[in-house]
Design an enzyme around this catalytic site. Sequence first.
Site, PDB file in Angstrom:
ATOM      1  N   SER A 250       0.859  -1.184   0.000  1.00 47.55           N
ATOM      2  CA  SER A 250       0.000   0.000   0.000  1.00 47.55           C
ATOM      3  C   SER A 250       0.888   1.224   0.000  1.00 47.55           C
ATOM      4  O   SER A 250       2.119   1.116  -0.021  1.00 47.55           O
ATOM      5  CB  SER A 250      -0.901  -0.007   1.234  1.00 47.55           C
ATOM      6  OG  SER A 250      -0.124   0.319   2.371  1.00 47.55           O
ATOM      7  N   LYS A 251       0.244   2.376   0.064  1.00 45.28           N
ATOM      8  CA  LYS A 251       1.011   3.621   0.034  1.00 45.28           C
ATOM      9  C   LYS A 251       1.952   3.722   1.230  1.00 45.28           C
ATOM     10  O   LYS A 251       2.934   4.436   1.194  1.00 45.28           O
ATOM     11  CB  LYS A 251       0.066   4.810   0.033  1.00 45.28           C
ATOM     12  CG  LYS A 251      -0.730   4.887  -1.246  1.00 45.28           C
ATOM     13  CD  LYS A 251      -0.909   6.331  -1.690  1.00 45.28           C
ATOM     14  CE  LYS A 251      -1.659   6.375  -3.005  1.00 45.28           C
ATOM     15  NZ  LYS A 251      -3.047   5.938  -2.846  1.00 45.28           N
TER      16      LYS A 251
END
Length: 313
Positions: A250-251
């Site tokens: 994910s980010k």
Amino acid sequence: MVGRFAPSPSGRIHLGNILCCLLAWLSARQQEGQVVLRIEDLDTARCPRRYARQMEEDLRWLGLDWDRGPTVGGPDGPYYQSERTALYQAALEKLRGLGLVYPCFCTRAELHAASAPHREDGQVVYAGTCRALTAAQAAEKRRLTGREPALRLRVPDEEMAFTDGHMGLYRENLARNCGDFLLRRSDGMFAYQLAVVVDDAAMGVTEVVRGADLLDSTPRQLLLYRLLGLPAPSFFHFPLLLSADGRRLSKRDAAAGLDVLRDRCTPEEVLGRLAYLAGFNPSAAPKSARALLADFAWDKVPQADIRIPDGLF
Ligand code: GLU
């Protein structure tokens, strides 16, 4: 043969997106096929143009090229989904003409009620609450709620089966496992399932390469191809990349984002290490996309999710 990249740029691309583009590119170029770049920005708030532009620049830096797309143009543009809504509307009308579309007034809270049946991936199976509303009942609901309804497709109680080029046989009964799915949200945004089918068909895409998280979207898409009378492409779903501790990227995994990687690595280092993880580079040695053409084969790619060891990038 036509392959495609169909990213939804909601930030800087990460290793998962890069692996997707690399595999789609290698598979297409090995077959001397064309590559289309289409920006899936139906959610324009999450996918502003500047991310798409940055992504094109990042893909060029990586040495992955395409023949048709936003800045290069082509006969089947525009290549931003946000500019293609007339095509989605036409497909919706066609499905409506078949009597398969109905308005749904259920709120998010109603859909996600604890009693709602859930799919394996945690998504809710639509219970069919609004399926049998008469036109008069729907008009009354609209008046009472003061809201535009979402639109759903009536799905058949039948098993949809297909053979994925990488994952093998996959089957799903949509009525039991998914329920009538969304074609357009109540705020007017067309659903990914409809847009992706309309676009892949309109752009002559013959091969779809994407992450295994979309494997279970494929039966819905195959149903749409059938109902719209469009030829379906072949599908290759590849395993997901996970962080070293087994979470989906994910980010938060800053090291996996190209903003960090571009400062640290050459394009050949990024691609060589990714290809090593994906089974088709014998070592983590740097390699260009072109050089990887000789090594790539689907049967070298694992089916199980892939962890990125700490310190590889
Ligand atoms: N736009 C989708 C995504 O970035 C991919 C759609 C597809 O490959 O079918 O997750």
